[in-house]
Write a protein that holds these residues in place. Structure first.
Motif, PDB file in Angstrom:
ATOM      1  N   SER A 122       0.847  -1.187   0.000  1.00  0.00           N
ATOM      2  CA  SER A 122       0.000   0.000   0.000  1.00  0.00           C
ATOM      3  C   SER A 122       0.883   1.237   0.000  1.00  0.00           C
ATOM      4  CB  SER A 122      -0.920   0.008   1.225  1.00  0.00           C
ATOM      5  OG  SER A 122      -1.750   1.159   1.207  1.00  0.00           O
ATOM      6  N   ARG A 175      -3.070  12.245  -9.381  1.00  0.00           N
ATOM      7  CA  ARG A 175      -3.234  11.036  -8.568  1.00  0.00           C
ATOM      8  C   ARG A 175      -1.926  10.597  -7.917  1.00  0.00           C
ATOM      9  NH1 ARG A 175      -6.406   6.915 -12.390  1.00  0.00           N
ATOM     10  NH2 ARG A 175      -5.795   8.251 -14.145  1.00  0.00           N
ATOM     11  N   GLN A 195      -2.466   8.976  -4.531  1.00  0.00           N
ATOM     12  CA  GLN A 195      -3.458   7.901  -4.413  1.00  0.00           C
ATOM     13  C   GLN A 195      -2.755   6.565  -4.189  1.00  0.00           C
ATOM     14  OE1 GLN A 195      -6.380   7.619  -7.501  1.00  0.00           O
ATOM     15  NE2 GLN A 195      -7.084   9.722  -7.250  1.00  0.00           N
ATOM     16  N   PRO A 196      -3.360   5.663  -3.404  1.00  0.00           N
ATOM     17  CA  PRO A 196      -2.750   4.348  -3.185  1.00  0.00           C
ATOM     18  C   PRO A 196      -2.735   3.521  -4.468  1.00  0.00           C
ATOM     19  CG  PRO A 196      -4.416   4.836  -1.508  1.00  0.00           C
ATOM     20  CD  PRO A 196      -4.568   5.868  -2.587  1.00  0.00           C
ATOM     21  N   ASN A 237      -2.795   0.342  -4.836  1.00  0.00           N
ATOM     22  CA  ASN A 237      -3.719  -0.804  -4.850  1.00  0.00           C
ATOM     23  C   ASN A 237      -5.180  -0.400  -4.992  1.00  0.00           C
ATOM     24  OD1 ASN A 237      -4.084   0.254  -2.315  1.00  0.00           O
ATOM     25  ND2 ASN A 237      -3.265  -1.513  -1.194  1.00  0.00           N
ATOM     26  N   LYS A 238      -5.455   0.902  -5.075  1.00  0.00           N
ATOM     27  CA  LYS A 238      -6.822   1.371  -5.303  1.00  0.00           C
ATOM     28  C   LYS A 238      -7.066   1.735  -6.772  1.00  0.00           C
ATOM     29  CE  LYS A 238      -7.965   1.167  -0.919  1.00  0.00           C
ATOM     30  NZ  LYS A 238      -8.930   0.144  -0.434  1.00  0.00           N
ATOM     31  N   GLN A 269      -2.450   0.555 -12.957  1.00  0.00           N
ATOM     32  CA  GLN A 269      -1.341  -0.100 -12.258  1.00  0.00           C
ATOM     33  C   GLN A 269      -0.259  -0.526 -13.254  1.00  0.00           C
ATOM     34  OE1 GLN A 269      -2.788  -3.346  -9.897  1.00  0.00           O
ATOM     35  NE2 GLN A 269      -3.782  -2.032  -8.381  1.00  0.00           N
ATOM     36  N   SER A 288      -7.159   1.226 -11.026  1.00  0.00           N
ATOM     37  CA  SER A 288      -7.606   0.196 -11.951  1.00  0.00           C
ATOM     38  C   SER A 288      -6.413  -0.663 -12.361  1.00  0.00           C
ATOM     39  CB  SER A 288      -8.236   0.821 -13.198  1.00  0.00           C
ATOM     40  OG  SER A 288      -7.244   1.433 -14.015  1.00  0.00           O
TER      41      SER A 288
END
Length: 479
Positions: free
Chosen positions: A353, A394, A397-398, A400-401, A407, A403
């Protein structure tokens, strides 16, 4: 108050030929009365051709188009050039030595005008009042464009088609035109052709994305997820941003420019009596991008493992990589420092994360996650990569959150931050939907435009080609 008079316009499997110069293929498209569309795509994708069909241009070879209105207001570079050429031809029609002076601007605008009051208002707003008596053909390109806009806007069209309407306009004129278009959205359906996604007016409801003469995608702006993905795709394909520079503090050992990056000589992979790869000769030169394709079981992963040093049989083969003859005492890390690697397996492993920005920075340390303090320059380069990906907003932003497709984009950026001499992309589109697949391919195209990194793109399908990759190796399954 007037209202939109347009019926549904329906394209059903339509193929259109334009004088054997360009073809639109199998277009399925529905335009409803209260919709305002932008047609977008890269240069040569067919944007202007699709808009021209709505104005009755082109030869329909297959399929059917229904609902086209009779009164279409069209402004395009092609229509502009055609009108100017028509005016210039009047010089060739000099009867009894009387040279034509050409059509004056006031006649071009006000003859057969459906709304003279609006036309006069626009003449003043566009700053053409002093040019009304001048011959149309004597105007500058920008001035003729303004005349065409006035003609189209004051024709009370049932459908208004504007191909790159904002090109060449000064800031004040552009703002005025955008305000006028916004004022007529309740009475006039519009189709705008735009190269620049950031020029899209707020009143646009739908987007059509053209690619190689095909309508690849239509998006309702209310579908925020689909719209954002399309924005990213157009950003990657059309932005002037280049692949960010490497960090001078993270220099790799210099390679001999006269030597290939990789050379496999009669490479063989076998398990017992089963031969997977049989006597493969393959040389990868610096700057020579390759596509490696083949079905499952053909040995693609095995060949990659020979290059990276992860296959136990790399020491029983004649393999030269990055200045090292395998089996002469080099370490696996001496080899891997020159390689950026992205695969589905890596994405499965990257479950920490951490932020999007830190994922990219982790590429400087070849780590999964961040366990070292990053430098200011590394942060700057990560920001540049996020900007290239259309993900600048972004950064925090994490990972793992995100799409699955986003990723994958970040992991490719992570592999590229050190500008490795060889970037291996092992099935980078595996598991992606069509839009995310196009995003990844667009990023690979961008990387291929650079000069420092050689790309090895591995996939199942030979027809899944990428602009900039001109060398191909196909493996076949033995047995």
């Amino acid at each position: 108050m007037d209202s939109i008079r347009l019926d549904n316009i329906l394209f059903n499997k339509v193929t259109v030929n334009f004088d054997n110069r360009f073809t639109l293929s199998e277009i399925d498209w529905t335009i409803e009365p209260n919709q305002h569309w932008v047609i977008t795509g890269t240069n040569g994708a067919g944007k202007s051709a699709l808009a021209a069909v709505l104005a009755g241009v082109g030869d329909i070879e297959n399929g059917i188009v229904t609902g086209l209105p009779k009164n279409v207001g069209l402004v395009s570079f092609e229509a502009q050039a055609e009108l100017i050429a028509k005016e210039l031809k009047k010089d060739d029609a000099d009867i009894m030595d009387v040279i034509s002076l050409g059509t004056p601007v006031h006649e071009m605008i006000f003859d057969n005008c459906q709304d003279p009051e609006l036309a006069q208002t626009l003449v003043e707003k566009f700053g053409l009042s002093k040019l009304l008596d001048r011959a149309f053909r004597k105007l500058s390109t920008g001035e003729t464009r303004k005349v065409m806009l006035i003609r189209a806007l004051s024709s009370k069209p049932d459908l208004l088609i504007l191909d790159e309407p904002f090109d060449g306009l000064d800031v004040d004129t552009l703002a005025m035109l955008q305000a006028h278009l916004a004022s007529i959205i309740d009475t006039t359906p519009m189709i705008l052709v735009l190269n620049r996604f950031d020029e899209m007016p707020d009143f646009i409801t739908h987007v059509a994305y053209m690619d190689k003469g095909e309508l690849a995608l239509t998006v309702d702006k209310k579908d925020e997820s689909a719209f954002n993905e399309l924005y990213q795709l157009l950003h990657l394909k059309t932005t002037d941003l280049q692949v960010p520079e490497a960090d001078p503090a993270n220099t790799l050992p210099a390679l001999d420019p006269k030597q290939p990056l990789v050379r496999l000589n009669q490479a063989t992979i076998k398990y017992g009596d089963t031969v997977i790869v049989d006597k493969l000769d393959w040389t990868i030169e610096r700057g020579q991008h390759w596509q490696l394709s083949g079905p499952n079981g053909s040995g693609k992963t095995g060949v990659l493992s020979l290059i990276t040093g992860d296959h136990p049989q790399c020491y029983t083969n004649d393999i030269f990589v990055f200045g090292f003859q395998r089996g002469n005492g080099e370490s696996i890390w001496q080899i891997k420092q020159f390689i950026g690697y992205v695969s589905t397996a890596l994405q499965w492993e990257y479950r920490v994360s951490t932020s999007c920005k830190n994922v990219i920075i982790s590429g400087f340390y070849d780590s999964i996650g961040m366990y070292s303090k990053s430098t200011d320059n590394q942060k700057k380069i990560a920001d540049q990569w996020l900007a290239l990906l259309g993900m600048a907003d972004r950064a925090d932003q994490p990972f793992n959150k995100l799409s699955y497709g986003d990723q994958r984009l970040l992991l490719i950026a992570r592999a590229m931050v050190k500008h490795p001499p060889l970037l291996i992309l092992d099935e980078p589109c595996l598991g992606l939907d069509d839009m995310n697949r196009q995003l990844v391919l667009a990023l690979i195209e961008k990387i291929c435009e650079g000069k420092e990194t050689t790309v090895l793109y591995v996939n199942h399908h030979a027809e899944d080609q990428i602009k900039g990759i001109e060398n191909y190796l196909g493996l076949k399954k033995n047995g």
